[in-house]
Design a protein around this motif. Structure first.
Motif, short mmCIF file in Angstrom:
data_model
loop_
_atom_site.label_atom_id
_atom_site.label_comp_id
_atom_site.label_asym_id
_atom_site.label_seq_id
_atom_site.Cartn_x
_atom_site.Cartn_y
_atom_site.Cartn_z
N THR A 48 0.93 -1.14 0.14
CA THR A 48 -0.11 -0.14 0.21
C THR A 48 1.06 1.21 -0.05
O THR A 48 0.31 2.33 0.10
CB THR A 48 -0.85 0.00 1.35
OG1 THR A 48 -0.16 0.29 2.33
CG2 THR A 48 -1.68 -1.22 1.48
N ARG A 52 -0.15 5.29 0.41
CA ARG A 52 0.24 6.04 1.53
C ARG A 52 0.74 7.35 1.20
O ARG A 52 0.53 8.16 1.89
CB ARG A 52 1.21 5.35 2.37
CG ARG A 52 0.47 3.99 2.92
CD ARG A 52 -0.52 4.00 4.06
NE ARG A 52 -1.20 2.74 4.08
CZ ARG A 52 -2.48 2.70 3.83
NH1 ARG A 52 -3.06 3.61 3.32
NH2 ARG A 52 -2.78 1.40 3.98
N THR A 411 5.93 1.30 7.02
CA THR A 411 4.54 1.40 6.51
C THR A 411 3.76 0.13 6.93
O THR A 411 4.19 -0.85 6.98
CB THR A 411 4.72 1.44 5.06
OG1 THR A 411 5.61 2.55 4.60
CG2 THR A 411 3.48 1.56 4.38
N ASP A 412 2.53 0.59 7.54
CA ASP A 412 1.33 -0.20 8.00
C ASP A 412 1.83 -1.12 9.20
O ASP A 412 1.21 -2.23 9.15
CB ASP A 412 0.96 -1.33 6.51
CG ASP A 412 0.53 -0.41 5.54
OD1 ASP A 412 -0.39 0.59 6.01
OD2 ASP A 412 0.69 -0.85 4.31
N ARG A 441 0.50 9.32 9.15
CA ARG A 441 1.26 9.59 7.72
C ARG A 441 1.58 8.10 7.02
O ARG A 441 1.70 7.94 5.86
CB ARG A 441 2.23 10.55 7.78
CG ARG A 441 1.76 11.90 8.26
CD ARG A 441 2.76 12.80 7.65
NE ARG A 441 3.08 12.95 6.36
CZ ARG A 441 4.11 13.58 5.68
NH1 ARG A 441 5.02 13.97 6.48
NH2 ARG A 441 3.87 13.84 4.45
N TRP A 442 1.66 6.84 7.88
CA TRP A 442 2.07 5.86 7.46
C TRP A 442 1.33 4.58 8.12
O TRP A 442 1.71 3.51 7.91
CB TRP A 442 3.80 5.47 8.00
CG TRP A 442 4.61 6.70 7.83
CD1 TRP A 442 4.91 7.68 8.20
CD2 TRP A 442 5.42 6.58 6.19
NE1 TRP A 442 5.73 8.70 7.59
CE2 TRP A 442 6.01 7.99 6.26
CE3 TRP A 442 5.53 5.67 5.33
CZ2 TRP A 442 6.97 8.30 5.05
CZ3 TRP A 442 6.43 6.17 4.23
CH2 TRP A 442 7.15 7.32 4.32
N ASN A 443 0.18 4.92 8.15
CA ASN A 443 -0.72 3.79 8.58
C ASN A 443 -0.55 2.77 9.63
O ASN A 443 -0.61 1.71 9.56
CB ASN A 443 -1.39 3.12 7.32
CG ASN A 443 -2.65 2.29 7.47
OD1 ASN A 443 -3.49 2.85 8.13
ND2 ASN A 443 -2.61 1.14 6.82
#
Length: 775
Positions: A48, A52, A411-412, A441-443
Motif C-alpha cells: 500500500t 500512502r 509502513t502499515d 502518515r504511515w498507517n
C-alpha cells in the motif's frame, strides 16, 4: 542462445562487487537482477506504500531507479578498483549511472527527474552530490564531466543499452510487476546513443535532480510529494542493501492463526483473561494495563494477529522495549513461541547474537559469521517481526544515515510498546509524537501496554494515538493478589537486611534484593558474600561487560524461570535491569524505595506464577545516593502510600488510583507540561523539517545527546582486548562496558581516549563477579 543470454554473457567481466576471496567478483548484471528481485519482495510486503504517499507512479520510478542505479560502475577506474591491488576511484559511479537514464527516457517526461533522484541519491545526500561534487550550475569541466565520459568503453556502453532494452521488459514480465504500474521506458526513441552523448546526458540528469530537490524543499513538509521522495529513496536503498547482503527472501508478514497461537501458548479461548480476549478483538490502536504475569505479551500477539486478519494489508510487527536485557529475552521468547525468525535490533544486538551462538557451542568463526549475518538481515528487515528500541525508530526522525529506509519499513506496521511506564517524560514526549506521525502518515497501529499506568497517562495515550482503551477488570486484579506489603525501617546495607536474607535462604526461598544504583548493589553483594553459601548469590547490573552480563542473565533466567519445576534457592542482587519483561519468579523481595511504577514492576518478579499463595514484598524506608536516578518526591509519595497499606495484601487494581494520588497536583501538571514541551520541540526540530535526500549533522548531535552513554575498556583488560582483537573484533567487544557520559565527565582523570585502539579506557577495577567499580 537468445539475445538476453548473449548480452548478459558479454557483460560477465563487468563487476559490481569485488571478489571476496580474490577469484571472481559479482557481475553488474547479477547484482542488478538481485536488486530487482529484492525490489519485487519489498513491493509485495509494502503493497500500500504508493497509496500512502499519494504517488501512483512510485513503483514505476523506483523500479527503473533500481535497474539503472549501478550502471555507472562500467567506468574503467571503478572496475580497476574492484580488482586485487586496485586504487579507489575518485568519482561517483551513481553520477555516471545518470547518463543511462537519458538513453531510455526524455528529460521532459514526468518520471525523469524522480528516477534521476533515485539513482543519484542511493549512496550520498543531495547536497554532497549536487552542491559539493557535481554542481550542474557550474561548468561541467570544473567537476570532471569530460573525465567521467573518458572512463567509459564504447562497446560496454552500447552493450549495457542492449542488455537493458532486452532484459528489463522480460524481468517485469517474469516477476509479474505490471500490476504495480511499471511500464517500459521510451526505449524505441532513445536507445543506442553514442558515448559522445554522455556529457549532455549527465548534465541533464543532474539538473533535473537538482530542480526536483530544490522544488521539494520549497513545499510544506506535509506535502505528499515529500513523503513520496522519502519512500523513493527508502525503497532503493533497502533493495540495494538486501541484494548486497545476499539476503534470503523477505519473510511475509503473517503471524500464525489465532487458534494456532493459542495452541502454541497451551491456551483455549476459555483460558483467556479479559484483557487478552478484548485486545485480540479490537481493530485499531489500543491501550491497556494488566497485572504483571497476566500475559500482556500474549495479548499483544492476539491483537497483532487480529489486525493482520482485519484487512488484506501485510503488516510487520515491532516490539519496543526500554532495556537490552528485556529485548534479548523477548526475542528468544517470541522465536521459541512462534517458530519463525525474529530480528533483534538494538545498539548491542550484534554482540548479543554472537554471545548466544557461542553459548550454544558454535566455533568462534562460525558464530561470528552467523551473528553478523543475522544482525545484518535483522537491520534490513528481512524478518517480519523485530524486537527493538525507541532509539532505533527515532533514527528516522533525526535523519541519521538510511533514515528514508526506516520510514519506508514502518509502513502499515504494528508497533507494540511494552512497559511504557519506564520512559521518563522527555522520552515519552518524543515517543508520543513519533507514534502520532506514524499513525497519521504511515498507517501504523499501536498497542501500548504496561502493568502500571496512572489514569491521566492512559487518557493521554488513548487521545494521542486515537486508541481504544481496554477497560481494567477489577476481578482479574483480585485474582492476581499475591503480595503482602511490608515496610522495613532503614537502608539496604544494614545488618537486618542480610540477616533476613540469610533466614529466607535457609528456609529454601529465593530472594530478590533490588538496589537503585550499581554502587549500592556492589557494596551489598560484597557484604552478602561473607554470609551466604558459595554459589547462592548473583549480582546483576548494567555495568558488566556484555559477555559477562549475558552469561549472568542467562543463568538467572534459567534458575528463576516460572516453568522451572525444581528451582534451587538463590539470592539475586540487582538494579533496575530486573524490572522490565524478564520472566523471573522469586519468592520474596527486599527493595530500596522507588517510584510506585518501578516498585510494582519489581514486585512482578515475585510469585509471578501465583503458585506460592501470598508472599511478602518488603520496601525499605531509606535509599542511598539515588537522587539523580529518581525524583525524591515521587519516592516519598510512593513510600507514604505503601506505609499506609503495610500488612495488607496488595490489590494491583488499586495501583492506578494510588498512582493518581502520587501524581495529583503539581507532579501531574509538571509531567504533562514536560511531555507536551518535548513533543512540541521534537516536532519543530525534527518532524517539521523532515524531507528526503539529506541527513542533518546538527540533528545527529542532538540525537546523540538524548542517549548519553559510551563504552569503556578497563585498563586492566587492554592486553586481553588486543589479544582477542587479533582473532575476532566481536570477541574483543565482549569486554566493553557501558557507562554514562555523566560518569566520564565527572571523573575525567580516570577516563581517557586510546587513539591506537580507538576506544575509551577506564582506570577502575573490573572483574566478572563485581563488574566495573566506579565507587
Amino acid at each position: 542462445m537468445d539475445l538476453i543470454a548473449a548480452s548478459e554473457l558479454s557483460l560477465r567481466s563487468v563487476w559490481a562487487k569485488s571478489a571476496p576471496h580474490g577469484i571472481e567478483g559479482e557481475s553488474l548484471v547479477e547484482h542488478t537482477h538481485h536488486v530487482i528481485d529484492r525490489f519485487a519482495q519489498i513491493a509485495n510486503r509494502y503493497s500500500t506504500l504508493a497509496e500512502r504517499v499519494c504517488d501512483s507512479r512510485l513503483w514505476h520510478r523506483t523500479f527503473w531507479s533500481c535497474w539503472l542505479h549501478d550502471l555507472g560502475k562500467i567506468a574503467r577506474g571503478f572496475q580497476a578498483s574492484l580488482r586485487p591491488g586496485g586504487q579507489r576511484w575518485t568519482h561517483r559511479h551513481e553520477v555516471l549511472s545518470l547518463a543511462f537514464l537519458g538513453c531510455f527516457c526524455k528529460p521532459e517526461c514526468e518520471d525523469y527527474a524522480w528516477i534521476a533522484a533515485g539513482i543519484g541519491s542511493h549512496h550520498k545526500d543531495a547536497p554532497v552530490i549536487l552542491e559539493e561534487l557535481y554542481n550542474p550550475r557550474l561548468d561541467p569541466r570544473d567537476w570532471g564531466c569530460d573525465l567521467l565520459s573518458s572512463e567509459v568503453d564504447e562497446n560496454t556502453w552500447l552493450a549495457i543499452q542492449d542488455w537493458t532494452a532486452t532484459s528489463a521488459p522480460k524481468k517485469i514480465e517474469l516477476l509479474s510487476l505490471r500490476h504495480l504500474g511499471i511500464e517500459i521506458l521510451c526505449m524505441d526513441l532513445r536507445t543506442h546513443l553514442p558515448k559522445d552523448a554522455i556529457p549532455e546526458l549527465l548534465v541533464a540528469g543532474l539538473e533535473s535532480y537538482l530542480k526536483l530537490w530544490k522544488g521539494l524543499r520549497r513545499l510544506p513538509v506535509t506535502d505528499p510529494r515529500n513523503q513520496a521522495a522519502i519512500a523513493l529513496r527508502g525503497i532503493i536503498v533497502q533493495a540495494d542493501h538486501l541484494a548486497s547482503a545476499h539476503s534470503p527472501p523477505l519473510d511475509q508478514p503473517s503471524l500464525p492463526e489465532r487458534d494456532d497461537i493459542l495452541c502454541r501458548l497451551k491456551l483455549t479461548e476459555q483460558d483467556l483473561f479479559p484483557h487478552q480476549n478484548h485486545a485480540g478483538r479490537i481493530r485499531g490502536s489500543v491501550v491497556f494495563s494488566a497485572p504483571t504475569g497476566s500475559g500482556k505479551t500474549e495479548a499483544a500477539l492476539l491483537w497483532a494477529r487480529g489486525q493482520q486478519q482485519s484487512d488484506a494489508i501485510p503488516r510487520t510487527v515491532i516490539f519496543l522495549l526500554p532495556y537490552q536485557a528485556s529485548l534479548n529475552a523477548m526475542r528468544q521468547r517470541l522465536t521459541d513461541l512462534l517458530g519463525i525468525d525474529v530480528a533483534l535490533v538494538h545498539a548491542k544486538s550484534l554482540q548479543a547474537l554472537y554471545r548466544i551462538l557461542m553459548d550454544r557451542g558454535y566455533e568462534q568463526d562460525e558464530a561470528e559469521r552467523l551473528a553478523r549475518e543475522e544482525n545484518n538481515f535483522g537491520r534490513l528487515n528481512k524478518p517480519s517481526i523485530r524486537v527493538s528500541t525507541l532509539y532505533q525508530l527515532l533514527k528516522a526522525a533525526y535523519r541519521l544515515k538510511g533514515y528514508e529506509a526506516i520510514w519506508t519499513s514502518l509502513t502499515d506496521s504494528l508497533v507494540v510498546v511494552d512497559e511504557i511506564h519506564a520512559y521518563e517524560p522527555g522520552r515519552l514526549g518524543l515517543m508520543l509524537e513519533l507514534l502520532c506521525e506514524l499513525i497519521s502518515r504511515w498507517n501504523v497501529r499501536v498497542c501500548a501496554m504496561t502493568a502500571t499506568m496512572p489514569s491521566w497517562l492512559k487518557k493521554t495515550l488513548a487521545a494521542s494515538l486515537s486508541a481504544a482503551e481496554v477497560p481494567s477488570d477489577p476481578e482479574l486484579f483480585r485474582q492476581f493478589a499475591r503480595h503482602r506489603i511490608e515496610i522495613i525501617e532503614g537502608n539496604i546495607l544494614e545488618r537486618k537486611v542480610y540477616e533476613l536474607t540469610l533466614n529466607e535462604l535457609r528456609g529454601g526461598r529465593s530472594i530478590l534484593l533490588a538496589a537503585n544504583t550499581v554502587g549500592t548493589a556492589q557494596r551489598l553483594y560484597e557484604i552478602l558474600r561473607g554470609y551466604l553459601p558459595k554459589g547462592t548469590c548473583f549480582l546483576l547490573h548494567s555495568r558488566f561487560a556484555i559477555g559477562d552480563r549475558l552469561r549472568k542473565e542467562s543463568a538467572l533466567l534459567s534458575l528463576m524461570n516460572p516453568d522451572n519445576s525444581f528451582p534451587r534457592p538463590v539470592v539475586a542482587v540487582t538494579t533496575q535491569v530486573v524490572e522490565v519483561s524478564l520472566n523471573l519468579d522469586f519468592d520474596t523481595i527486599i527493595t530500596e524505595p522507588a517510584p510506585l511504577e518501578a516498585l510494582v514492576q519489581r514486585f512482578g518478579r515475585i510469585n509471578r506464577a501465583r503458585r506460592k499463595g501470598v508472599v511478602p514484598v518488603r520496601v525499605l524506608t531509606k535509599s542511598l545516593r539515588d537522587d539523580k536516578i529518581y525524583d525524591p518526591e515521587l519516592k516519598s509519595r510512593a513510600l507514604s502510600l505503601l506505609t499506609e497499606n503495610a500488612g495488607r495484601v496488595l490489590d494491583e487494581g488499586h495501583v492506578s488510583d494510588w498512582l493518581d494520588k502520587v501524581y495529583e497536583g503539581d507532579l501531574e501538571q509538571g509531567w504533562m507540561e514536560e511531555i507536551e514541551r518535548n513533543r512540541q520541540e521534537f516536532r519543530e526540530s525534527c518532524l517539521a523539517s523532515l524531507r528526503a535526500f539529506e541527513t542533518d549533522d546538527a540533528l545527529e548531535e542532538q540525537f546523540d545527546s538524548l542517549f548519553q552513554g559510551t563504552e569503556v575498556l578497563p585498563l586492566s583488560r587492554i592486553d586481553e582486548y588486543c589479544r582477542l582483537k587479533q582473532k575476532s573484533i566481536l570477541q574483543a567487544a565482549q569486554l566493553l562496558i557501558p557507562v554514562s557520559w555523566e560518569h566520564v565527565q565527572r571523573r575525567r582523570d580516570k577516563f581517557s581516549w586510546n587513539p591506537e585502539l580507538k576506544i575509551r579506557t577506564a582506570d577502575f577495577p573490573y572483574d566478572s563477579e563485581y563488574g566495573l567499580q566506579l565507587s
